[in-house]
Motif scaffolding. Structure first.
Motif, short mmCIF file in Angstrom:
data_model
loop_
_atom_site.label_atom_id
_atom_site.label_comp_id
_atom_site.label_asym_id
_atom_site.label_seq_id
_atom_site.Cartn_x
_atom_site.Cartn_y
_atom_site.Cartn_z
N GLU A 1 0.82 -1.20 0.00
CA GLU A 1 0.00 0.00 0.00
C GLU A 1 0.87 1.26 0.00
OE1 GLU A 1 -3.16 0.18 -0.33
OE2 GLU A 1 -4.16 -1.50 0.66
N ASN A 2 0.30 2.35 -0.48
CA ASN A 2 0.80 3.69 -0.16
C ASN A 2 0.18 4.04 1.19
OD1 ASN A 2 2.11 3.80 -2.60
ND2 ASN A 2 0.80 5.36 -3.49
N TRP A 3 1.00 4.09 2.22
CA TRP A 3 0.45 4.24 3.57
C TRP A 3 -0.30 5.56 3.73
CZ3 TRP A 3 3.65 1.89 8.12
CH2 TRP A 3 3.88 0.53 7.84
N HIS A 4 -1.36 5.49 4.48
CA HIS A 4 -2.21 6.65 4.71
C HIS A 4 -1.45 7.82 5.33
CE1 HIS A 4 -5.94 8.83 5.57
NE2 HIS A 4 -5.49 9.03 6.80
N ASP A 5 -0.46 7.50 6.20
CA ASP A 5 0.29 8.57 6.86
C ASP A 5 1.41 9.13 6.00
OD1 ASP A 5 2.29 6.66 6.97
OD2 ASP A 5 2.41 6.59 9.16
N GLY A 6 1.58 8.60 4.78
CA GLY A 6 2.57 9.12 3.85
C GLY A 6 3.99 8.66 4.09
N SER A 7 4.21 7.80 5.08
CA SER A 7 5.58 7.41 5.43
C SER A 7 6.17 6.38 4.48
CB SER A 7 5.61 6.87 6.86
OG SER A 7 4.83 5.68 6.97
N ARG A 8 5.33 5.60 3.80
CA ARG A 8 5.82 4.56 2.90
C ARG A 8 4.87 4.48 1.70
NH1 ARG A 8 7.34 -0.22 7.35
NH2 ARG A 8 8.22 1.22 8.89
N ASN A 9 5.47 4.22 0.54
CA ASN A 9 4.68 4.19 -0.69
C ASN A 9 5.07 2.99 -1.53
OD1 ASN A 9 3.20 6.85 -0.50
ND2 ASN A 9 5.32 7.56 -0.33
N TYR A 10 4.63 1.82 -1.07
CA TYR A 10 5.03 0.58 -1.74
C TYR A 10 4.42 0.45 -3.13
CZ TYR A 10 6.97 -0.97 2.69
OH TYR A 10 7.72 -1.07 3.84
N ARG A 11 3.20 0.89 -3.29
CA ARG A 11 2.56 0.77 -4.61
C ARG A 11 3.27 1.65 -5.63
NH1 ARG A 11 -2.18 1.09 -2.84
NH2 ARG A 11 -2.47 3.33 -3.05
N ASP A 12 3.60 2.89 -5.24
CA ASP A 12 4.31 3.78 -6.17
C ASP A 12 5.71 3.26 -6.47
OD1 ASP A 12 2.13 5.42 -6.29
OD2 ASP A 12 2.98 7.03 -5.05
N TRP A 13 6.34 2.63 -5.48
CA TRP A 13 7.66 2.05 -5.69
C TRP A 13 7.62 1.04 -6.83
CZ3 TRP A 13 12.19 -0.05 -6.35
CH2 TRP A 13 12.45 -1.39 -6.11
N VAL A 14 6.62 0.17 -6.80
CA VAL A 14 6.54 -0.89 -7.82
C VAL A 14 6.07 -0.33 -9.16
CG1 VAL A 14 5.48 -3.08 -8.45
CG2 VAL A 14 6.14 -2.66 -6.08
N LEU A 15 4.98 0.40 -9.14
CA LEU A 15 4.36 0.83 -10.40
C LEU A 15 5.13 1.95 -11.10
CD1 LEU A 15 0.60 0.89 -9.29
CD2 LEU A 15 1.77 -0.88 -10.60
N ASN A 16 5.62 2.91 -10.33
CA ASN A 16 6.22 4.10 -10.93
C ASN A 16 7.74 4.06 -11.00
OD1 ASN A 16 3.59 5.05 -11.05
ND2 ASN A 16 3.78 6.27 -9.18
N ASP A 17 8.38 3.49 -9.96
CA ASP A 17 9.84 3.49 -9.92
C ASP A 17 10.44 2.25 -10.56
OD1 ASP A 17 9.52 5.81 -8.46
OD2 ASP A 17 9.90 4.87 -6.52
N LEU A 18 9.89 1.08 -10.24
CA LEU A 18 10.53 -0.18 -10.61
C LEU A 18 10.11 -0.71 -11.97
CD1 LEU A 18 12.39 -2.53 -9.89
CD2 LEU A 18 10.50 -3.54 -8.59
N TRP B 1 -3.93 2.26 6.45
CA TRP B 1 -5.19 2.48 5.73
C TRP B 1 -5.98 3.70 6.21
CZ3 TRP B 1 -4.01 -2.70 7.23
CH2 TRP B 1 -3.66 -3.53 6.16
N GLY B 2 -5.59 4.28 7.33
CA GLY B 2 -6.37 5.35 7.90
C GLY B 2 -7.56 4.79 8.67
N ASP B 3 -8.56 5.62 8.90
CA ASP B 3 -9.76 5.21 9.62
C ASP B 3 -10.58 4.30 8.72
OD1 ASP B 3 -12.13 4.91 10.97
OD2 ASP B 3 -12.34 7.03 11.49
N LEU B 4 -10.68 3.02 9.07
CA LEU B 4 -11.39 2.06 8.23
C LEU B 4 -12.86 2.42 8.06
CD1 LEU B 4 -9.87 -1.34 9.46
CD2 LEU B 4 -9.19 0.05 7.50
N ASP B 5 -13.43 3.11 9.06
CA ASP B 5 -14.83 3.51 8.96
C ASP B 5 -15.05 4.57 7.87
OD1 ASP B 5 -15.96 1.92 11.06
OD2 ASP B 5 -14.91 3.22 12.48
N LYS B 6 -13.97 5.21 7.44
CA LYS B 6 -14.08 6.26 6.43
C LYS B 6 -13.60 5.81 5.05
CE LYS B 6 -13.58 9.99 9.80
NZ LYS B 6 -12.78 11.18 10.21
N LEU B 7 -13.33 4.52 4.90
CA LEU B 7 -12.92 4.02 3.59
C LEU B 7 -14.04 4.24 2.57
CD1 LEU B 7 -11.18 0.62 4.42
CD2 LEU B 7 -10.09 2.75 3.74
#
Length: 287
Positions: A105-122, A198-204
Motif C-alpha cells: 500500500e501507499n500508507w495513509h500517513d505518507g511514510s511509505r509508498n510501496y505501490r508507487d515504488w513498484v508501479l512508478n519506480d521499478l 489504511w487510515g480510519d477504516l470507517d471512512k474508507l
C-alpha cells in the motif's frame, strides 16, 4: 489461540533462509523516490533467455515476512524452468519486488509508498532492462497471502496497468467485515499499524470494498480475475475466498477458481503460480 495462530499464518508466512543464486535471480537494488531509499528486487528469466527476446511481464507480490528473494529460495524458478522445458508453460519474465510487511500500500500517513515504488519506480526500469512487451496488454500481477491483497489493490488503483490479476491464498475482507468490531479485527488492529496504513477504516470509500469494486466498477468488473486457495489452509482463508467467490457468482461476474491440494506455503504455491501464468497468458478461460 486459534485467532492468534490465524494471524501468524496470514502475516508471518515464515520462510527459511536457504541459499539462492543471486546471479540467476538477477538480484538488484534501485533507489526508489517513492520510498526515499534503496529497494531490492529479483527477476526470473526463462531458460535460454536473451535481451533480444521480448516477453510478457508478471509482477509477483510476496507475502508478509517474505522478501524479493523468497521466490528463488523456495525453488519456484526451478519449477517454472521444468514446466517451460516440458512445453507446459509459456515463457515469461517474473519481477519480484521488495515489499516488507507494507501490504503493498501507499500508507495513509505518507511514510511509505510501496505501490508507487513498484508501479512508478521499478516497473519502467525492469521493462527497459529486460525488453519486455508493453503494458497493459502484456503485463500481469499475481500475489500470495499479503501479496494477494496487494494484487487486488494494485488493480483498484491502477486498473489500466495490468491485463489480469491472480490472488492466491489471500484473505478477502469486505468493508463491513473490516469494521465489524470483532475480536479478530481487534487483534489485527493491535498487531498492525492499521491507521498508519489504511487510515480510519470507517471512512474508507464504498468502492474500496472488494465486494463492490470487483462487481460494480466498470473496468474491474470485466478484468480477468483468478482466485486460488488451498484445501488445507486455515478455515478463515478458505471461508473468505468461498464467500467472495459466491458473491462474484451471484453478480454474474466471471472469474477463474483454483482450489489446490495444499497449505499456506511456497512449496504448494509453485504449481499455482504456474497456473496463474497460464491464466494470464490466455491458456484457460474464466469459469
Amino acid at each position: 489461540m486459534r485467532v492468534l495462530l490465524l494471524l501468524f499464518i496470514l502475516l508471518l508466512c515464515a520462510c527459511s533462509q536457504t541459499p539462492y543464486d543471486a546471479d540467476t535471480s538477477h538480484h538488484k537494488t534501485l533507489f526508489s523516490p517513492a520510498m526515499d531509499r534503496d529497494m531490492g528486487y529479483t527477476v526470473y528469466t526463462p531458460p535460454g533467455w536473451s535481451p533480444r527476446e521480448q516477453l510478457p511481464l508478471l509482477v509477483m507480490l510476496h507475502g508478509a515476512n517474505d522478501d524479493e528473494t523468497t521466490f528463488f529460495r523456495y525453488g519456484v524458478d526451478q519449477y517454472l524452468d521444468g514446466e517451460i522445458a516440458a512445453g507446459k508453460l509459456p515463457r515469461v519474465i517474473v519481477l519480484n519486488p521488495q515489499g516488507d510487511r507494507g501490504f503493498w500500500e501507499n500508507w495513509h500517513d505518507g511514510s511509505r509508498n510501496y505501490r508507487d515504488w513498484v508501479l512508478n519506480d521499478l516497473m519502467p526500469v525492469v521493462q527497459t532492462q529486460y525488453n519486455t512487451l508493453p503494458c497493459p496488454a502484456n503485463c500481469f500481477v499475481s500475489g500470495v497471502s499479503m501479496g494477494a491483497h496487494g494484487a487486488m489493490r494494485f488493480s483498484y488503483y491502477a486498473p489500466n496497468t495490468f491485463a489480469s490479476i491472480a490472488a492466491i491464498s489471500g484473505r478477502i475482507v469486505s468493508r463491513e467485515q473490516a469494521t465489524d468490531g470483532s475480536l479478530k479485527m481487534a487483534i489485527m488492529r493491535f498487531m498492525l499499524p492499521v491507521n498508519r496504513i489504511w487510515g480510519d477504516l470507517d471512512k474508507l470509500p464504498r468502492d474500496g470494498d472488494p465486494y463492490v469494486a470487483w462487481t460494480e466498477d466498470r473496468v474491474l468488473s470485466s478484468k480477468p480475475l483468478m482466485l486460488a486457495w488451498g484445501k488445507h489452509e486455515d478455515a478463515d482463508i478458505v471461508d473468505s475466498n468461498l464467500a467472495f467467490a459466491a458473491h462474484l457468482s451471484a453478480n454474474q461476474r466471471p472469474f477463474k477458481q483454483v482450489v489446490f491440494n495444499g497449505e499456506h506455503r511456497w512449496v504448494d504455491w509453485a504449481p499455482v503460480i504456474a497456473e496463474s501464468i497460464r491464466f494470464h497468458l490466455g491458456c484457460g478461460d474464466p469459469e
